[in-house]
Design a protein around this motif. Structure first.
Motif, PDB file in Angstrom:
ATOM      1  N   ARG A   1     -17.145  11.991 -62.627  1.00 45.49           N
ATOM      2  CA  ARG A   1     -15.783  12.437 -62.872  1.00 45.49           C
ATOM      3  C   ARG A   1     -14.958  11.302 -63.444  1.00 45.49           C
ATOM      4  O   ARG A   1     -15.032  10.169 -62.981  1.00 45.49           O
ATOM      5  CB  ARG A   1     -15.133  12.920 -61.577  1.00 45.49           C
ATOM      6  CG  ARG A   1     -13.767  13.562 -61.809  1.00 45.49           C
ATOM      7  CD  ARG A   1     -13.346  14.432 -60.652  1.00 45.49           C
ATOM      8  NE  ARG A   1     -12.854  13.677 -59.544  1.00 45.49           N
ATOM      9  CZ  ARG A   1     -11.566  13.369 -59.354  1.00 45.49           C
ATOM     10  NH1 ARG A   1     -10.652  13.738 -60.222  1.00 45.49           N
ATOM     11  NH2 ARG A   1     -11.197  12.685 -58.301  1.00 45.49           N
ATOM     12  N   ASP A   2     -14.180  11.616 -64.459  1.00 43.45           N
ATOM     13  CA  ASP A   2     -13.223  10.678 -65.010  1.00 43.45           C
ATOM     14  C   ASP A   2     -11.911  11.449 -65.134  1.00 43.45           C
ATOM     15  O   ASP A   2     -11.721  12.207 -66.078  1.00 43.45           O
ATOM     16  CB  ASP A   2     -13.705  10.156 -66.368  1.00 43.45           C
ATOM     17  CG  ASP A   2     -12.907   8.942 -66.838  1.00 43.45           C
ATOM     18  OD1 ASP A   2     -12.467   8.156 -65.982  1.00 43.45           O
ATOM     19  OD2 ASP A   2     -12.716   8.794 -68.061  1.00 43.45           O
ATOM     20  N   GLY A   3     -11.048  11.286 -64.138  1.00 42.28           N
ATOM     21  CA  GLY A   3      -9.784  12.010 -64.142  1.00 42.28           C
ATOM     22  C   GLY A   3      -9.999  13.504 -64.075  1.00 42.28           C
ATOM     23  O   GLY A   3     -10.590  14.012 -63.135  1.00 42.28           O
ATOM     24  N   HIS A   4      -9.537  14.221 -65.112  1.00 42.01           N
ATOM     25  CA  HIS A   4      -9.618  15.670 -65.118  1.00 42.01           C
ATOM     26  C   HIS A   4     -10.858  16.190 -65.823  1.00 42.01           C
ATOM     27  O   HIS A   4     -10.941  17.371 -66.164  1.00 42.01           O
ATOM     28  CB  HIS A   4      -8.378  16.256 -65.798  1.00 42.01           C
ATOM     29  CG  HIS A   4      -7.116  15.866 -65.105  1.00 42.01           C
ATOM     30  ND1 HIS A   4      -6.354  14.796 -65.503  1.00 42.01           N
ATOM     31  CD2 HIS A   4      -6.513  16.374 -64.006  1.00 42.01           C
ATOM     32  CE1 HIS A   4      -5.320  14.676 -64.697  1.00 42.01           C
ATOM     33  NE2 HIS A   4      -5.385  15.611 -63.781  1.00 42.01           N
ATOM     34  N   GLU A   5     -11.798  15.306 -66.073  1.00 37.82           N
ATOM     35  CA  GLU A   5     -12.980  15.727 -66.833  1.00 37.82           C
ATOM     36  C   GLU A   5     -14.258  15.190 -66.203  1.00 37.82           C
ATOM     37  O   GLU A   5     -14.238  14.244 -65.414  1.00 37.82           O
ATOM     38  CB  GLU A   5     -12.872  15.222 -68.278  1.00 37.82           C
ATOM     39  CG  GLU A   5     -11.726  15.850 -69.042  1.00 37.82           C
ATOM     40  CD  GLU A   5     -11.486  15.164 -70.373  1.00 37.82           C
ATOM     41  OE1 GLU A   5     -11.473  15.872 -71.386  1.00 37.82           O
ATOM     42  OE2 GLU A   5     -11.303  13.936 -70.401  1.00 37.82           O
ATOM     43  N   VAL A   6     -15.359  15.782 -66.597  1.00 39.57           N
ATOM     44  CA  VAL A   6     -16.667  15.238 -66.263  1.00 39.57           C
ATOM     45  C   VAL A   6     -17.224  14.597 -67.536  1.00 39.57           C
ATOM     46  O   VAL A   6     -17.046  15.125 -68.630  1.00 39.57           O
ATOM     47  CB  VAL A   6     -17.623  16.329 -65.711  1.00 39.57           C
ATOM     48  CG1 VAL A   6     -17.743  17.514 -66.645  1.00 39.57           C
ATOM     49  CG2 VAL A   6     -19.009  15.748 -65.429  1.00 39.57           C
ATOM     50  N   VAL A   7     -17.834  13.433 -67.383  1.00 35.24           N
ATOM     51  CA  VAL A   7     -18.477  12.741 -68.499  1.00 35.24           C
ATOM     52  C   VAL A   7     -19.973  12.715 -68.226  1.00 35.24           C
ATOM     53  O   VAL A   7     -20.398  12.341 -67.135  1.00 35.24           O
ATOM     54  CB  VAL A   7     -17.951  11.294 -68.642  1.00 35.24           C
ATOM     55  CG1 VAL A   7     -18.685  10.562 -69.762  1.00 35.24           C
ATOM     56  CG2 VAL A   7     -16.459  11.287 -68.898  1.00 35.24           C
ATOM     57  N   TYR A   8     -20.752  13.137 -69.218  1.00 35.21           N
ATOM     58  CA  TYR A   8     -22.210  13.128 -69.047  1.00 35.21           C
ATOM     59  C   TYR A   8     -22.748  11.719 -69.253  1.00 35.21           C
ATOM     60  O   TYR A   8     -22.548  11.117 -70.309  1.00 35.21           O
ATOM     61  CB  TYR A   8     -22.889  14.056 -70.047  1.00 35.21           C
ATOM     62  CG  TYR A   8     -22.649  15.523 -69.797  1.00 35.21           C
ATOM     63  CD1 TYR A   8     -22.347  15.979 -68.516  1.00 35.21           C
ATOM     64  CD2 TYR A   8     -22.735  16.450 -70.817  1.00 35.21           C
ATOM     65  CE1 TYR A   8     -22.126  17.324 -68.274  1.00 35.21           C
ATOM     66  CE2 TYR A   8     -22.518  17.802 -70.585  1.00 35.21           C
ATOM     67  CZ  TYR A   8     -22.204  18.227 -69.314  1.00 35.21           C
ATOM     68  OH  TYR A   8     -21.989  19.552 -69.079  1.00 35.21           O
ATOM     69  N   VAL A   9     -23.443  11.193 -68.256  1.00 31.46           N
ATOM     70  CA  VAL A   9     -24.105   9.901 -68.435  1.00 31.46           C
ATOM     71  C   VAL A   9     -25.572  10.107 -68.822  1.00 31.46           C
ATOM     72  O   VAL A   9     -26.243   9.172 -69.231  1.00 31.46           O
ATOM     73  CB  VAL A   9     -24.002   9.002 -67.185  1.00 31.46           C
ATOM     74  CG1 VAL A   9     -22.541   8.680 -66.891  1.00 31.46           C
ATOM     75  CG2 VAL A   9     -24.634   9.646 -65.970  1.00 31.46           C
TER      76      VAL A   9
END
Lengths: 266, 266
Positions: free
Chosen positions: B104-112
């Motif tokens: 999670r990064d703030g209001h979003e999900v970031v795909y690693v």
């Protein structure tokens, strides 16, 4: 402290982080970037709000997700990896070896993909890793297809030795590069790790230029590479076809058509 | 043009690049970063020599390998991906579905990490991609384990709709989040793509905190998730064990012990 532009100072803050320095305090960043504490404090604040750094529960700073996002846009980085991945995965499954995809950056090869097997944790490598060209399969392939002036530059520099078998003699390396060009494959045994064999081939783009190298590292059982050169050559040809046909172009600065965003699922 | 610090301007140059803007001319960078041409020229020069940008054969600029290197140091980015990859690969092989690891990064999900199958090119996603929390499997799992204040923030914002089935009602989403916490799994059907089903579970670190989410996206054949929740839960447990036992720690700012460099092979 030194005469640097403001822009270069913020890049120096990012440059303070490295494989052995992944989480740093403010004062550690200041010392490694050679900046005053107050300047460091201000620049770290800017990087935090931009997302280039993150602050952990222990108060130390580390590289943030914004840089992961940006690196995904690098045509020679995660963009190339995106197109090549299914083929690398096939090779990884078929052989059980460690698969690397590397591109040349000056005197080094940078891995844009590194697939490891669970069983080979002792033979490890990572995305973003840099290695010297002369001692690695990917590096030797890239050097074999570099401009002659670049080859002279690389061979004129000190050549690191990793094992008793690491080739560091410039003339022997030139002969090896000629063989790699002739055969289309590099086979390295024990150059970095005693019991490992690396088989590497060039990956060409649509124009025929060598823009990356593909390698497979397996345990060296003294039986030689066998059918691996042919297998890797076939995989490299498939990557080339995907680069040519696929939605993504490769090579520094090449225009890359984004994958259709609307069709992605999470 | 605007009142910005020098440091923020160089970050704005990097921010000019995006999924739909991977290769830019100097004037395109200037326009997108809202900087004068002369300032852009100077900052691009600094970024070129640092390696954050590269210049292609066509003269356009793109993101450089230095950022790939840096992003590999992000404890929540490629560092986490490094530890999780063999387990994700197992899941990918066992199911043939698309596998995502998100934070999670703030209001979003970031795909690693995002592993796609060759056969599912129409259902695509990439490392570095950002998605809203409410519509994705990984996002919903991360939101289910976020602080209540963060949940309120996310649900108070406009919630994007992708298909007729995308859930955008805050109260329905709160009920869904409660089910995800109770069951330990999120199952989303047709939320982003009509015929896709996402199954997602939390990935916990050594302290038990949810620091990532794992999802599998398969074609929705109306048969429901079957044994997939149990399979994903087992894979998440294995990732947790690797995070706890392995050489690499996870979580923002956590100290990460570098993998033994001497043992890597290329």
């Amino acid at each position: 402290m030194t005469r640097r532009t403001a822009a270069s100072r913020v890049l120096d803050v990012l440059g303070a982080f490295g494989p052995d320095h992944r989480a740093l305090s403010l004062s550690e960043i200041a010392r490694r970037a050679e900046l005053s504490l107050s300047t460091t404090h201000r620049l770290v604040g800017e990087l935090l709000s931009w997302g280039g750094l993150e602050r952990g529960a222990d108060g130390r700073f580390s590289v943030g997700l914004r840089l992961l996002e940006l690196s995904a846009l690098a045509p020679r980085g995660l963009g190339l990896r995106e197109v090549a991945f299914p083929h690398l995965d096939d090779l990884h499954r078929a052989t059980g070896g460690n698969v690397h995809l590397g591109v040349r950056d000056g005197h080094e090869v940078v891995y844009v993909e590194a697939l490891r097997s669970r069983g080979t944790a002792q033979v490890s490598s990572r995305v973003g890793d840099r290695w010297p060209l002369h001692a690695t399969g990917t590096g030797l392939v890239l050097l074999a297809h570099a401009d002659p002036g670049d080859v002279d530059d690389v061979l004129a520099r000190p050549l690191a030795r990793y094992t008793a078998r690491t080739s560091t003699d410039p003339e022997a390396l030139r002969r090896h590069l000629a063989r790699v060009r002739r055969d289309g494959v590099a086979v390295l045994r024990g150059q970095i790790t005693d019991d490992a064999m690396a088989v590497a081939v060039p990956v060409r783009d649509r124009t025929g230029e060598v823009t990356a190298a593909l390698s497979l590292v397996v345990r060296d059982d003294e039986a030689g590479p066998g059918g691996l050169p042919a297998l890797l050559t076939a995989v490299a040809a498939r990557i080339r076809r995907s680069l040519t046909a696929g939605p993504t172009a490769m090579g520094a600065g090449a225009a890359v058509r984004p994958v259709e965003r609307a069709l992605r699922v999470g």
